[in-house]
Design a protein around this motif. Structure first.
Motif, short mmCIF file in Angstrom:
data_model
loop_
_atom_site.label_atom_id
_atom_site.label_comp_id
_atom_site.label_asym_id
_atom_site.label_seq_id
_atom_site.Cartn_x
_atom_site.Cartn_y
_atom_site.Cartn_z
N ARG A 164 38.39 38.77 43.20
CA ARG A 164 39.28 37.80 42.56
C ARG A 164 40.46 38.54 41.95
O ARG A 164 40.29 39.55 41.26
CB ARG A 164 38.54 37.02 41.48
CG ARG A 164 39.39 35.91 40.85
CD ARG A 164 38.61 35.16 39.78
NE ARG A 164 39.35 34.02 39.30
CZ ARG A 164 40.32 34.07 38.40
NH1 ARG A 164 40.65 35.24 37.85
NH2 ARG A 164 40.95 32.97 38.02
N SER A 165 41.66 38.05 42.23
CA SER A 165 42.89 38.67 41.72
C SER A 165 43.48 37.81 40.62
O SER A 165 43.51 36.57 40.72
CB SER A 165 43.90 38.84 42.85
OG SER A 165 45.16 39.24 42.34
N SER A 166 44.01 38.48 39.59
CA SER A 166 44.66 37.75 38.50
C SER A 166 46.03 37.24 38.90
O SER A 166 46.61 36.38 38.22
CB SER A 166 44.80 38.66 37.28
OG SER A 166 45.62 39.79 37.59
N VAL A 167 46.57 37.73 40.02
CA VAL A 167 47.92 37.31 40.45
C VAL A 167 47.91 35.87 40.95
O VAL A 167 48.71 35.05 40.51
CB VAL A 167 48.45 38.26 41.55
CG1 VAL A 167 49.81 37.79 42.05
CG2 VAL A 167 48.55 39.68 41.01
N ASP A 168 47.02 35.56 41.89
CA ASP A 168 46.98 34.21 42.45
C ASP A 168 45.68 33.47 42.16
O ASP A 168 45.54 32.30 42.51
CB ASP A 168 47.24 34.24 43.96
CG ASP A 168 46.26 35.14 44.70
OD1 ASP A 168 45.25 35.58 44.10
OD2 ASP A 168 46.50 35.41 45.90
N GLY A 169 44.71 34.15 41.54
CA GLY A 169 43.44 33.50 41.23
C GLY A 169 42.54 33.27 42.43
O GLY A 169 41.46 32.68 42.29
N ALA B 130 47.35 44.66 39.69
CA ALA B 130 46.71 43.42 39.24
C ALA B 130 45.35 43.73 38.63
O ALA B 130 44.75 44.78 38.91
CB ALA B 130 46.55 42.45 40.41
N ASP B 131 44.90 42.82 37.78
CA ASP B 131 43.53 42.87 37.28
C ASP B 131 42.64 42.19 38.32
O ASP B 131 42.85 41.01 38.65
CB ASP B 131 43.41 42.15 35.94
CG ASP B 131 44.15 42.88 34.83
OD1 ASP B 131 44.06 44.13 34.79
OD2 ASP B 131 44.82 42.21 34.03
N LEU B 132 41.69 42.94 38.84
CA LEU B 132 40.80 42.43 39.89
C LEU B 132 39.37 42.44 39.38
O LEU B 132 39.00 43.23 38.51
CB LEU B 132 40.92 43.28 41.16
CG LEU B 132 42.31 43.27 41.82
CD1 LEU B 132 42.62 44.61 42.44
CD2 LEU B 132 42.39 42.18 42.86
N SER B 133 38.56 41.57 39.94
CA SER B 133 37.15 41.54 39.58
C SER B 133 36.32 41.28 40.82
O SER B 133 36.81 40.74 41.82
CB SER B 133 36.88 40.46 38.52
OG SER B 133 37.18 39.17 39.02
N ILE B 134 35.06 41.68 40.74
CA ILE B 134 34.09 41.41 41.80
C ILE B 134 33.13 40.37 41.29
O ILE B 134 32.42 40.58 40.30
CB ILE B 134 33.35 42.70 42.21
CG1 ILE B 134 34.34 43.75 42.71
CG2 ILE B 134 32.30 42.40 43.29
CD1 ILE B 134 33.71 45.10 43.00
N ALA C 64 34.33 52.97 46.20
CA ALA C 64 34.67 52.54 44.85
C ALA C 64 35.28 51.14 44.89
O ALA C 64 35.84 50.71 45.91
CB ALA C 64 35.67 53.52 44.23
N ALA C 65 35.17 50.44 43.77
CA ALA C 65 35.73 49.08 43.72
C ALA C 65 37.21 49.08 44.07
O ALA C 65 37.70 48.17 44.75
CB ALA C 65 35.51 48.50 42.33
N GLU C 66 37.94 50.12 43.64
CA GLU C 66 39.38 50.19 43.90
C GLU C 66 39.71 50.29 45.39
O GLU C 66 40.84 49.97 45.80
CB GLU C 66 39.99 51.39 43.17
CG GLU C 66 40.01 51.25 41.65
CD GLU C 66 38.65 51.54 41.02
OE1 GLU C 66 38.53 51.36 39.80
OE2 GLU C 66 37.70 51.93 41.74
N GLY C 67 38.75 50.74 46.20
CA GLY C 67 39.00 50.85 47.63
C GLY C 67 38.74 49.58 48.41
O GLY C 67 39.13 49.46 49.58
N ALA D 186 31.98 43.38 38.21
CA ALA D 186 32.82 44.51 37.82
C ALA D 186 34.26 44.04 37.66
O ALA D 186 34.68 43.05 38.27
CB ALA D 186 32.75 45.62 38.87
N ARG D 187 34.99 44.77 36.82
CA ARG D 187 36.43 44.53 36.65
C ARG D 187 37.16 45.85 36.83
O ARG D 187 36.67 46.90 36.40
CB ARG D 187 36.72 43.95 35.26
CG ARG D 187 36.04 42.62 34.98
CD ARG D 187 36.41 42.11 33.59
NE ARG D 187 35.64 40.93 33.22
CZ ARG D 187 35.95 39.69 33.56
NH1 ARG D 187 37.06 39.47 34.25
NH2 ARG D 187 35.19 38.68 33.17
N PHE D 188 38.33 45.80 37.44
CA PHE D 188 39.12 47.02 37.62
C PHE D 188 40.58 46.63 37.83
O PHE D 188 40.91 45.46 38.05
CB PHE D 188 38.60 47.84 38.81
CG PHE D 188 38.66 47.12 40.13
CD1 PHE D 188 39.71 47.35 41.02
CD2 PHE D 188 37.67 46.23 40.51
CE1 PHE D 188 39.78 46.70 42.24
CE2 PHE D 188 37.72 45.57 41.74
CZ PHE D 188 38.77 45.81 42.60
#
Length: 200
Positions: free
Chosen positions: A62-67, A30-34, A86-89, A16-18
């Motif tokens: 995984r965060s797009s800020v620091d990878g 940030a753009d985050l993914s699971i 939810a993924a956002e939580g 997932a991406r959120f």
């Protein structure tokens, strides 16, 4: 002497991406993914399907800020997979839980079949109990070697259960405490954090 191969995580897919706040980098958007991982021997680069080392995936944020990729404990993975979080939580909950997490918290247990060891002990107990009932001497007769063998197998099964089930049940109990804490945190009811696992 058999040696168990060291297992390492290998990423297999993005689940997932959120977009949300990154609590490890000042809560910036940030753009985050699971990301889904399987634990395989070090020499394995391509993951076959089904995975022979276990078909239960572990998950990481995984965060797009620091990878950086930060693994979710089994309790949070279960809550997300069952739609209760939810993924956002997930980032905020993981950040709060991190100080109290132990290595065993990341092992997939919830929602997966019992491990081979647990299954083997249960099968041994069942077979030995049936064997004892069928071979036990009737009417005060002498013991047959088969009855003695089944009795020994039953004793081994009981010993295996005593060594296997308490740690397995402890893993389940710890995860349910973590689930209760996370659920209460989301609903706004304060609960105690999951207690740290006692050092081995």
């Amino acid at each position: 002497m058999f040696m168990r191969a060291k297992l390492v995580p290998r990423r297999v897919r993005t689940e997932a991406r959120f977009r949300g706040a990154d609590p490890w980098n000042g809560n910036v958007e940030a753009d985050l993914s699971i990301e889904a991982y399987y634990f395989v021997p070090e020499h394995v680069r391509e993951i076959p399907c089904p995975c022979p080392w276990g078909d239960a995936a572990a998950y990481a944020l995984r965060s797009s800020v620091d990878g950086a990729e930060r693994f979710l404990p089994d309790a949070l993975s279960h809550l997300w997979k069952t739609g209760k979080v939810a993924a956002e939580g997930l980032p905020g909950l993981l950040r709060e839980m991190e100080p109290d997490l132990a290595q065993a918290d990341f092992q997939p247990v919830l929602g997966v079949p019992p491990g081979r060891r647990v299954t083997a002990v249960l099968v041994l107990l069942l077979i030995s109990v049936v064997g004892v009932l069928l071979t036990w001497p009737k009417g005060g007769g002498s013991f047959h070697w088969l009855a003695l063998l089944c009795g020994a197998a039953l004793a081994s099964g009981i010993l295996g259960a005593l060594l296997t089930f308490p740690p397995y049940c402890a893993l389940w109990g710890r995860r349910y405490r973590q689930i209760a804490w996370a659920s209460g945190r989301l609903s706004g009811r304060p609960r105690l954090r999951p207690t740290p696992e006692a050092p081995m």
